[in-house]
Design a protein around this motif. Structure first.
Motif, PDB file in Angstrom:
ATOM      1  N   GLY A  38      51.465   8.468 -33.259  1.00 56.91           N
ATOM      2  CA  GLY A  38      52.057   8.727 -34.568  1.00 56.91           C
ATOM      3  C   GLY A  38      50.977   8.799 -35.623  1.00 56.91           C
ATOM      4  O   GLY A  38      49.777   8.762 -35.312  1.00 56.91           O
ATOM      5  N   ASN A  57      45.887  11.729 -35.436  1.00 53.75           N
ATOM      6  CA  ASN A  57      46.925  10.760 -35.052  1.00 53.75           C
ATOM      7  C   ASN A  57      46.224   9.420 -34.832  1.00 53.75           C
ATOM      8  O   ASN A  57      44.995   9.339 -34.878  1.00 53.75           O
ATOM      9  CB  ASN A  57      47.727  11.214 -33.821  1.00 53.75           C
ATOM     10  CG  ASN A  57      46.868  11.437 -32.587  1.00 53.75           C
ATOM     11  OD1 ASN A  57      46.076  10.577 -32.198  1.00 53.75           O
ATOM     12  ND2 ASN A  57      47.008  12.613 -31.974  1.00 53.75           N
ATOM     13  N   HIS A 141      48.813  13.987 -27.325  1.00 55.46           N
ATOM     14  CA  HIS A 141      49.923  14.673 -28.002  1.00 55.46           C
ATOM     15  C   HIS A 141      51.047  13.671 -28.239  1.00 55.46           C
ATOM     16  O   HIS A 141      50.939  12.505 -27.854  1.00 55.46           O
ATOM     17  CB  HIS A 141      50.400  15.868 -27.171  1.00 55.46           C
ATOM     18  CG  HIS A 141      50.798  15.499 -25.769  1.00 55.46           C
ATOM     19  ND1 HIS A 141      52.094  15.225 -25.409  1.00 55.46           N
ATOM     20  CD2 HIS A 141      50.053  15.324 -24.643  1.00 55.46           C
ATOM     21  CE1 HIS A 141      52.143  14.904 -24.123  1.00 55.46           C
ATOM     22  NE2 HIS A 141      50.918  14.958 -23.640  1.00 55.46           N
ATOM     23  N   GLU A 142      52.115  14.116 -28.857  1.00 56.93           N
ATOM     24  CA  GLU A 142      53.184  13.205 -29.290  1.00 56.93           C
ATOM     25  C   GLU A 142      53.819  12.439 -28.143  1.00 56.93           C
ATOM     26  O   GLU A 142      54.312  11.327 -28.325  1.00 56.93           O
ATOM     27  CB  GLU A 142      54.262  13.985 -30.050  1.00 56.93           C
ATOM     28  CG  GLU A 142      53.825  14.419 -31.445  1.00 56.93           C
ATOM     29  CD  GLU A 142      54.918  15.189 -32.174  1.00 56.93           C
ATOM     30  OE1 GLU A 142      56.002  15.399 -31.572  1.00 56.93           O
ATOM     31  OE2 GLU A 142      54.689  15.569 -33.334  1.00 56.93           O
ATOM     32  N   GLN A 143      53.813  13.025 -26.930  1.00 58.89           N
ATOM     33  CA  GLN A 143      54.451  12.363 -25.786  1.00 58.89           C
ATOM     34  C   GLN A 143      53.473  11.512 -24.962  1.00 58.89           C
ATOM     35  O   GLN A 143      53.871  10.913 -23.960  1.00 58.89           O
ATOM     36  CB  GLN A 143      55.106  13.404 -24.868  1.00 58.89           C
ATOM     37  CG  GLN A 143      56.453  13.922 -25.371  1.00 58.89           C
ATOM     38  CD  GLN A 143      56.309  14.878 -26.548  1.00 58.89           C
ATOM     39  OE1 GLN A 143      55.476  15.792 -26.506  1.00 58.89           O
ATOM     40  NE2 GLN A 143      57.088  14.675 -27.594  1.00 58.89           N
TER      41      GLN A 143
END
Length: 211
Positions: A38, A57, A141-143
């Protein structure tokens, strides 16, 4: 450093093989499991922006913060995007590129490499251009939930030649070209893991793989 611990050992989660120790005499890998990707907290984001580094991030920002703090460039890979070796665990292979081997860096640019260029690879393909830039194929990445943190020493002359030939000047290459500290790899890696735990949660696998 007090850190949340995972029940895993780093040596059970990843292997490292140095095929060209002249160009990379030391490579260390740590694993942080169960992170939540995040935005970075305000203090981290603003600190990086003050020195001209764009916030990406919480995990990538942690690597950049520790680079500015210690002078040691680090790189974070999505652990699950690293191919598994014959022993069933992801294997980092530090090797020269094959002549004509193509590699796509994090900025989306495709590069044609030669054996003068050093690659961080897994058993199937390159995953980072050593000391210069990571690969699009293993980016955070976000995942992303599990992270492998690289902290290494690369031959300064080799990094300079690769950076110049490919026209890639990065904060990492700038530092490696001038000679990083061979002894700081472990400490910088632990500091980075601590910062990831602080900003992204998760647990740190015990120990380090130090090749």
């Amino acid at each position: 450093i007090h850190a949340a611990r995972s029940t895993d050992r780093a040596s059970d989660l990843v292997a490292v093989r140095l095929d060209d120790p002249d160009l990379c005499p030391r490579y260390t890998a740590r694993v942080v499991k169960g992170v939540t990707i995040g935005p970075s907290p305000d203090w981290l984001r603003s600190t990086l922006e003050k020195v001209g580094i764009r916030s990406i991030n919480n995990v990538v920002d942690a690597t950049n913060y520790v680079m500015m703090e210690t002078g040691q460039p680090l790189h974070a890979f999505d652990y699950h995007l690293i191919a598994r070796g014959r022993d069933g665990k992801p294997t980092i292979v530090v090797r020269r590129a094959r002549d004509g081997e193509e590699f796509v860096t994090l900025d989306g640019q495709k590069h044609r490499l030669n054996p003068e260029n050093l690659l961080i690879a897994d058993e199937t393909r390159g995953i980072a251009l050593a000391g210069v830039m990571g690969g699009l194929n293993t980016e955070i990445h976000e995942q992303t939930v599990d992270v492998l943190v690289e902290s290494a020493y690369f031959n300064p002359t080799n990094i300079r030649r690769t950076s110049r030939r490919l026209g890639l000047r990065t904060d990492a290459s700038y530092r490696f070209e001038r000679g990083a500290d061979l002894q700081i790899s472990d400490r910088a890696s632990l500091r980075c893991a601590q910062l990831i735990l602080e900003t992204a949660g998760g647990g740190l696998a015990e120990g380090i793989v130090d090749a």
